[in-house]
Motif scaffolding. Structure first.
Motif, mmCIF file in Angstrom:
data_model
loop_
_atom_site.group_PDB
_atom_site.id
_atom_site.type_symbol
_atom_site.label_atom_id
_atom_site.label_comp_id
_atom_site.label_asym_id
_atom_site.label_seq_id
_atom_site.Cartn_x
_atom_site.Cartn_y
_atom_site.Cartn_z
ATOM 1 N N VAL A 45 63.442 -8.300 0.384
ATOM 2 C CA VAL A 45 64.884 -8.370 0.621
ATOM 3 C C VAL A 45 65.106 -9.136 1.923
ATOM 4 O O VAL A 45 64.711 -8.692 2.997
ATOM 5 N N GLY A 46 65.751 -10.292 1.818
ATOM 6 C CA GLY A 46 66.097 -11.069 3.006
ATOM 7 C C GLY A 46 64.951 -11.922 3.527
ATOM 8 O O GLY A 46 63.826 -11.883 3.029
ATOM 9 N N ASN A 47 65.270 -12.704 4.522
ATOM 10 C CA ASN A 47 64.314 -13.579 5.210
ATOM 11 C C ASN A 47 64.480 -13.389 6.712
ATOM 12 O O ASN A 47 65.577 -13.565 7.232
ATOM 13 N N ASN A 48 63.415 -13.056 7.373
ATOM 14 C CA ASN A 48 63.410 -13.039 8.831
ATOM 15 C C ASN A 48 61.982 -13.315 9.288
ATOM 16 O O ASN A 48 61.117 -12.450 9.153
ATOM 17 N N PRO A 49 61.702 -14.489 9.786
ATOM 18 C CA PRO A 49 60.321 -14.844 10.129
ATOM 19 C C PRO A 49 59.723 -14.021 11.258
ATOM 20 O O PRO A 49 58.504 -14.047 11.461
ATOM 21 N N LYS A 50 60.570 -13.258 11.980
ATOM 22 C CA LYS A 50 60.072 -12.483 13.126
ATOM 23 C C LYS A 50 59.991 -10.983 12.862
ATOM 24 O O LYS A 50 59.274 -10.273 13.562
ATOM 25 N N ILE A 51 60.752 -10.477 11.890
ATOM 26 C CA ILE A 51 60.750 -9.041 11.590
ATOM 27 C C ILE A 51 60.632 -8.862 10.083
ATOM 28 O O ILE A 51 61.604 -9.006 9.347
ATOM 29 N N ARG A 52 59.423 -8.574 9.629
ATOM 30 C CA ARG A 52 59.152 -8.350 8.217
ATOM 31 C C ARG A 52 58.561 -6.939 8.084
ATOM 32 O O ARG A 52 57.465 -6.663 8.582
ATOM 33 N N LEU A 53 59.290 -6.064 7.437
ATOM 34 C CA LEU A 53 58.979 -4.636 7.409
ATOM 35 C C LEU A 53 58.454 -4.245 6.029
ATOM 36 O O LEU A 53 59.189 -4.266 5.048
ATOM 37 N N LEU A 54 57.175 -3.883 5.958
ATOM 38 C CA LEU A 54 56.571 -3.440 4.706
ATOM 39 C C LEU A 54 56.680 -1.932 4.612
ATOM 40 O O LEU A 54 56.275 -1.213 5.533
ATOM 41 N N LEU A 55 57.214 -1.442 3.484
ATOM 42 C CA LEU A 55 57.526 -0.027 3.318
ATOM 43 C C LEU A 55 56.470 0.671 2.466
ATOM 44 O O LEU A 55 56.245 0.293 1.310
ATOM 45 N N LEU A 56 55.835 1.686 3.033
ATOM 46 C CA LEU A 56 54.842 2.488 2.313
ATOM 47 C C LEU A 56 55.485 3.802 1.905
ATOM 48 O O LEU A 56 55.854 4.620 2.750
ATOM 49 N N HIS A 57 55.596 4.020 0.602
ATOM 50 C CA HIS A 57 56.267 5.229 0.113
ATOM 51 C C HIS A 57 55.358 6.452 0.220
ATOM 52 O O HIS A 57 54.146 6.360 0.423
ATOM 53 N N GLY A 58 55.991 7.601 0.072
ATOM 54 C CA GLY A 58 55.268 8.862 0.138
ATOM 55 C C GLY A 58 54.694 9.261 -1.202
ATOM 56 O O GLY A 58 54.540 8.472 -2.120
ATOM 57 N N GLY A 59 54.403 10.545 -1.298
ATOM 58 C CA GLY A 59 53.798 11.104 -2.500
ATOM 59 C C GLY A 59 52.534 11.867 -2.119
ATOM 60 O O GLY A 59 52.614 12.939 -1.531
ATOM 61 N N PRO A 60 51.371 11.286 -2.410
ATOM 62 C CA PRO A 60 51.099 10.037 -3.100
ATOM 63 C C PRO A 60 51.644 10.045 -4.537
ATOM 64 O O PRO A 60 51.812 11.097 -5.131
ATOM 65 N N GLY A 61 51.890 8.863 -5.052
ATOM 66 C CA GLY A 61 52.349 8.737 -6.423
ATOM 67 C C GLY A 61 53.850 8.669 -6.580
ATOM 68 O O GLY A 61 54.353 8.651 -7.703
ATOM 69 N N ALA A 62 54.608 8.617 -5.460
ATOM 70 C CA ALA A 62 56.056 8.432 -5.554
ATOM 71 C C ALA A 62 56.336 6.933 -5.720
ATOM 72 O O ALA A 62 55.458 6.179 -6.159
ATOM 73 N N MET A 92 67.814 -15.961 16.493
ATOM 74 C CA MET A 92 68.528 -15.021 15.615
ATOM 75 C C MET A 92 68.719 -15.665 14.240
ATOM 76 O O MET A 92 69.235 -16.780 14.127
ATOM 77 N N THR A 93 68.278 -14.983 13.201
ATOM 78 C CA THR A 93 68.437 -15.483 11.845
ATOM 79 C C THR A 93 69.904 -15.425 11.433
ATOM 80 O O THR A 93 70.557 -14.388 11.575
ATOM 81 N N THR A 94 70.447 -16.534 10.930
ATOM 82 C CA THR A 94 71.834 -16.542 10.477
ATOM 83 C C THR A 94 71.942 -15.860 9.119
ATOM 84 O O THR A 94 70.946 -15.679 8.402
ATOM 85 N N LEU A 95 73.165 -15.477 8.747
ATOM 86 C CA LEU A 95 73.385 -14.840 7.456
ATOM 87 C C LEU A 95 72.961 -15.763 6.317
ATOM 88 O O LEU A 95 72.341 -15.331 5.345
ATOM 89 N N THR A 96 73.269 -17.049 6.448
ATOM 90 C CA THR A 96 72.891 -18.010 5.408
ATOM 91 C C THR A 96 71.384 -18.080 5.260
ATOM 92 O O THR A 96 70.845 -18.077 4.149
ATOM 93 N N GLU A 97 70.683 -18.143 6.377
ATOM 94 C CA GLU A 97 69.215 -18.190 6.332
ATOM 95 C C GLU A 97 68.647 -16.897 5.753
ATOM 96 O O GLU A 97 67.693 -16.922 4.973
ATOM 97 N N TYR A 98 69.225 -15.767 6.143
ATOM 98 C CA TYR A 98 68.732 -14.468 5.685
ATOM 99 C C TYR A 98 68.833 -14.342 4.170
ATOM 100 O O TYR A 98 67.953 -13.793 3.508
ATOM 101 N N LEU A 99 69.925 -14.847 3.601
ATOM 102 C CA LEU A 99 70.180 -14.686 2.168
ATOM 103 C C LEU A 99 69.630 -15.825 1.318
ATOM 104 O O LEU A 99 69.762 -15.799 0.089
#
Length: 322
Positions: free
Chosen positions: A40-57, A1-8
């Motif tokens: 935003v943040g650090n978590n070596p096990k859960i890294r979420l890449l966000l693909l926005h809508g639109g296209p062009g948004a 479990m990533t600690t708050l200090t590690e996350y930030l």
């Protein structure tokens, strides 16, 4: 479990001075460009890449994630696709293809060092199409896939708009919209006015227009309309027939998806929630999350169901309990 200090902790990271913001170089047949991302943040096990809508948004569609995911210790990465507001804008329609954007996501993945031990890909609306296309091409790099508010067949999207959502409107309003579309009078201010008042506030974001969050208003302000119209058409009320995505259909390919997959639908969405539920049963390891109070942007109008369901999926996959 990533600690708050590690996350930030951004110390000794190349993006520390910019608070997680960097530009990633992208190679294309039309030259070298760059796209904007923010970690935003650090978590070596859960890294979420966000693909926005639109296209062009823009990534601004997801700014509400700041209020929910940091407390869960989840690392997430905002990303503006090429020709979106914060990234380079070559404005070359030859690059406005599924193939280009899939390759772009792969270049972003490589630059960020995302891998099957941590890489979760989230896409909503057009971003959901792109996430599915990426998974079909490169699922060996994924740990999990989230397809939010996007069906696997554009013709199903169009039928739902015309046969289910349209008839729910005042008949006179629906008839006027259909007439404007028949005349291809999409630039008529009346067309946008009708859709905003009678469709968008019911099925895109279920709030009065004067209560829409600033992040959504900025997304609309920053929309690359040329790209949007080229690929999607003139509105969220189904795709315009000559849009390049107008014949997109990946339903038959869903069983090829082997990675854990979450589909997210909403009761008032522009997309048929039953189709979203069906998709979860077609992939090899699927789960459906229903947002009973939500619409197309259910992260805003049904956050009470959206965020707990998303977090639970990420946790379950990470724990090997999916």
């Amino acid at each position: 479990m990533t600690t708050l200090t590690e996350y930030l902790d951004y110390s000794n990271a190349p993006d520390q001075l910019t608070g997680g913001v960097r530009r990633i170089p992208i190679s294309t047949p039309k030259g070298e460009f760059s796209v904007w991302i923010k970690r935003v943040g650090n978590n070596p096990k859960i890294r979420l890449l966000l693909l926005h809508g639109g296209p062009g948004a823009t990534h601004e569609l997801y700014e509400c994630f700041d209020g929910y995911l940091p407390t869960e210790g989840i690392e997430y990465i905002y990303y503006d696709q090429l020709d979106s507001y914060y990234s380079d804008q070559p404005r070359d329609p030859d690059l406005w293809t599924i193939e280009h954007f899939v390759d772009e996501v792969e270049q972003v993945r490589q630059a960020l060092g995302l891998n099957p031990d941590n890489f979760f890909l989230y896409g909503q609306s057009w971003g959901g199409m792109l996430a599915l296309e990426y998974a079909l091409a490169h699922q060996q790099h994924l740990k999990g896939l989230i397809i939010s508010n996007m069906v696997s067949d554009v013709q199903g999207y169009n039928r739902y708009a015309r046969e289910v959502l349209g008839p729910q409107m005042d008949p006179a309003v629906f008839a006027e919209i259909r007439q404007l579309e028949a005349n291809e009078d999409y630039e008529n201010p009346r067309y946008e006015e009708l859709l905003m008042q009678h469709h968008y506030t019911e099925h895109v974001l279920r709030m009065p227009l004067d209560e829409w969050p600033d992040s959504i208003l900025r997304t609309f302000k920053h929309l690359n309309k040329d790209l949007y119209v080229h690929m999607q058409g003139h509105s969220e009320f189904g795709m315009t027939p000559n849009a390049t995505l107008g014949r997109w259909n990946r339903s038959a390919d869903l069983p090829k998806i082997q990675v854990p997959t979450l589909t997210i639908g909403a009761a008032h969405d522009t997309m048929d929630p039953k189709h979203m539920e069906w998709m979860a049963g077609q992939v090899q390891h699927g789960r459906y999350l229903h947002c009973p109070n939500g619409s197309h942007l259910s992260q805003y109008d049904d956050r009470q169901h959206f965020f707990p369901g998303l977090v639970q999926f990420l946790r379950n996959v990470d724990d090997g309990k999916f």
